[in-house]
Scaffold this motif. Structure first.
Motif, short mmCIF file in Angstrom:
data_model
loop_
_atom_site.label_atom_id
_atom_site.label_comp_id
_atom_site.label_asym_id
_atom_site.label_seq_id
_atom_site.Cartn_x
_atom_site.Cartn_y
_atom_site.Cartn_z
N LEU A 109 13.25 25.27 -12.32
CA LEU A 109 13.49 23.84 -12.27
C LEU A 109 14.46 23.51 -11.14
O LEU A 109 15.45 24.20 -10.95
CB LEU A 109 14.08 23.33 -13.60
N ASP A 110 14.16 22.43 -10.46
CA ASP A 110 15.09 21.90 -9.45
C ASP A 110 16.03 20.87 -10.06
O ASP A 110 17.16 20.71 -9.62
CB ASP A 110 14.30 21.27 -8.30
N VAL A 111 15.53 20.15 -11.08
CA VAL A 111 16.36 19.22 -11.84
C VAL A 111 16.25 19.62 -13.30
O VAL A 111 15.17 19.51 -13.90
CB VAL A 111 15.93 17.76 -11.65
N ARG A 112 17.37 20.10 -13.84
CA ARG A 112 17.43 20.43 -15.27
C ARG A 112 18.27 19.36 -15.95
O ARG A 112 19.48 19.29 -15.77
CB ARG A 112 18.06 21.81 -15.47
N HIS A 113 17.61 18.54 -16.74
CA HIS A 113 18.27 17.39 -17.36
C HIS A 113 18.54 17.72 -18.82
O HIS A 113 17.71 18.34 -19.50
CB HIS A 113 17.36 16.17 -17.25
N GLN A 114 19.70 17.32 -19.34
CA GLN A 114 20.07 17.58 -20.72
C GLN A 114 20.65 16.31 -21.35
O GLN A 114 21.86 16.12 -21.38
CB GLN A 114 21.07 18.74 -20.80
N PRO A 115 19.79 15.42 -21.85
CA PRO A 115 20.26 14.14 -22.41
C PRO A 115 20.68 14.30 -23.87
O PRO A 115 20.50 15.35 -24.49
CB PRO A 115 19.02 13.26 -22.31
N ASP A 116 21.21 13.22 -24.41
CA ASP A 116 21.43 13.11 -25.86
C ASP A 116 20.06 13.20 -26.54
O ASP A 116 19.16 12.43 -26.22
CB ASP A 116 22.10 11.76 -26.15
N GLU A 117 19.91 14.11 -27.48
CA GLU A 117 18.59 14.32 -28.08
C GLU A 117 18.24 13.28 -29.14
O GLU A 117 17.12 13.28 -29.64
CB GLU A 117 18.50 15.73 -28.67
N ASP A 118 19.16 12.40 -29.51
CA ASP A 118 18.84 11.38 -30.49
C ASP A 118 18.50 10.04 -29.85
O ASP A 118 18.53 9.00 -30.51
CB ASP A 118 19.98 11.22 -31.50
N LEU A 119 18.17 10.04 -28.58
CA LEU A 119 17.67 8.83 -27.93
C LEU A 119 16.26 8.53 -28.42
O LEU A 119 15.49 9.44 -28.74
CB LEU A 119 17.62 9.03 -26.41
N PRO A 120 15.87 7.26 -28.47
CA PRO A 120 14.45 6.96 -28.69
C PRO A 120 13.61 7.68 -27.63
O PRO A 120 14.02 7.78 -26.46
CB PRO A 120 14.38 5.44 -28.53
N GLU A 121 12.46 8.16 -28.01
CA GLU A 121 11.65 8.97 -27.09
C GLU A 121 11.33 8.27 -25.77
O GLU A 121 11.39 8.91 -24.71
CB GLU A 121 10.36 9.42 -27.79
N PRO A 122 11.01 6.97 -25.74
CA PRO A 122 10.79 6.35 -24.43
C PRO A 122 12.05 6.34 -23.57
O PRO A 122 11.97 6.51 -22.34
CB PRO A 122 10.37 4.92 -24.78
N VAL A 123 13.21 6.15 -24.19
CA VAL A 123 14.47 6.15 -23.45
C VAL A 123 14.78 7.56 -22.94
O VAL A 123 15.24 7.75 -21.81
CB VAL A 123 15.61 5.62 -24.33
N ARG A 124 14.50 8.55 -23.76
CA ARG A 124 14.70 9.95 -23.36
C ARG A 124 13.84 10.28 -22.14
O ARG A 124 14.30 10.92 -21.18
CB ARG A 124 14.35 10.87 -24.52
N ALA A 125 12.58 9.85 -22.16
CA ALA A 125 11.69 10.11 -21.02
C ALA A 125 12.18 9.41 -19.77
O ALA A 125 12.17 9.98 -18.67
CB ALA A 125 10.26 9.69 -21.37
N VAL A 126 12.61 8.16 -19.92
CA VAL A 126 13.13 7.41 -18.77
C VAL A 126 14.38 8.09 -18.22
O VAL A 126 14.60 8.09 -17.00
CB VAL A 126 13.41 5.95 -19.17
N SER A 127 15.18 8.70 -19.09
CA SER A 127 16.38 9.37 -18.59
C SER A 127 16.03 10.54 -17.68
O SER A 127 16.76 10.82 -16.72
CB SER A 127 17.25 9.84 -19.77
#
Length: 348
Positions: free
Chosen positions: A126-144
């Motif tokens: 991976l060139d960009v490894r993203h680690q968001p809050d996992e309790d985001l709504p799924e559309p928000v998680r994808a947008v992140s």
């Protein structure tokens, strides 16, 4: 512009729909977007705005009924990707899925930049490894993930293409209630008996009710309709189902693709939500929604495919009157929007 971008989501139709806002953000800056979907998600991918082409692959590390992972299937996928001349890829996953098997294939196919959410160490995959809050709504998680990859996005609403078929010949005049009883995961759906009881209660309350489902769910939809509602089981492809849901006043559905599709066409939803996955991530997003079902049940967060609790109480104990009241409340909200706002909201 960033050239040719591959967006990948290899599981179900609902999972594909919740990546839609992120795909739109990518499409706003890319010359071309190809979507890599699994067989259960392809029809949804074909309705996403901004997608130029859909490529299908059944992944043995994602699919519910995983096929064997063989050198031939991987070589074929790598060849297909290499022939497209992809410059960059965004791999969208749920929190329990790893993007790394696909990242390995993409890297060997010559994709220069690969971005994904990953809890596992990716090395050079991976060139960009993203680690968001996992309790985001799924559309928000994808947008992140799209934002982390360099694609600005603020709109997280679900949408599909506006060129849907005319549903009136099949469904009649708009304003009916849709009851969708089925879900691919048994733990997320009510019994046929409870579904029939709720449908009958909605009809007694004066609603015209349409029962929807796939060809494989025709026995379930017939049982739910029980001669008092209109049974559309097996009568719709995915685009026609979207049109039927678009013209509904309210949709009643479990946590399944139909609920996300209703959200994508702007229709309020009574969500019969089994807590085997968290509602904070998977409840319908961006439209008026009333969530029914015991979210503190013992099965909460278990990801169980078959309910582990005798009698499936989180869904089976939802009372008919609670559904009727929720439909009435959402129908009132729908009317209060007004005709002009309603047309704008639905993209008409």
């Amino acid at each position: 512009m960033t050239g040719h971008v591959l967006a990948a989501r290899l599981d179900s139709a609902g999972d594909v729909l919740v990546t839609g806002p992120a795909v739109r953000a990518v499409a706003a800056r890319a010359d071309r977007v190809t979507f890599l979907a699994g067989p259960r998600g392809r029809a949804a991918a074909e309705l996403l705005p901004g997608v130029h082409r859909v490529l299908e692959f059944q992944a043995g590390w994602v699919d519910f009924d995983p096929p064997p992972v063989t050198a031939t299937t991987i070589d074929d996928l790598r060849t297909d990707i290499a022939s497209l001349g992809v410059d960059e890829a965004l791999i969208f996953t749920s929190y329990h899925q790893s993007p790394l098997p696909l990242a390995l294939v993409l890297r060997t196919a010559g994709v220069r930049r690969i971005c994904a959410i990953s809890t596992d160490y990716p090395g050079s995959l991976l060139d960009v490894r993203h680690q968001p809050d996992e309790d985001l709504p799924e559309p928000v998680r994808a947008v992140s993930l799209a934002r982390a990859a360099g694609y600005p996005a603020t709109d997280t609403s679900l949408r599909i293409r506006a060129d849907l078929p005319d549903a009136r010949a099949l469904a009649g005049d708009p304003g009916y209630v849709v009851f969708h009883p089925g879900a691919a995961v048994p733990a997320r759906r009510m019994s046929a008996e409870r579904s029939a009881s709720i449908v009958a209660a909605l009809c007694r309350a004066g609603h015209r009710v349409l029962v929807t489902g796939s060809r494989e769910e025709r026995e379930l939809t017939a049982a739910a309709a029980a001669g008092v509602a209109e049974d559309l089981g097996g009568a719709t492809d995915f685009a026609m189902l979207a049109a039927v849901l678009r013209d509904a006043g309210v949709v009643v559905a479990p946590n399944t693709a139909a609920a996300h599709l209703a959200a994508a066409v702007g229709t309020p939803i009574v969500s019969l939500f089994a807590p085997v996955v968290p509602a904070c991530r998977w409840a319908p997003h961006g439209v008026p929604t009333i969530l029914l079902g015991d979210q503190s049940a013992a099965c909460a967060g278990s990801r169980a495919r078959t309910c582990p609790m005798p009698g499936h109480p989180c869904l089976e104990e939802i009372e008919d009157d609670a559904v009727v009241a929720a439909v009435a409340r959402l129908a009132g909200i729908e009317r209060s929007l007004g005709a002009e706002d309603d047309l704008a909201r639905r993209g008409a």
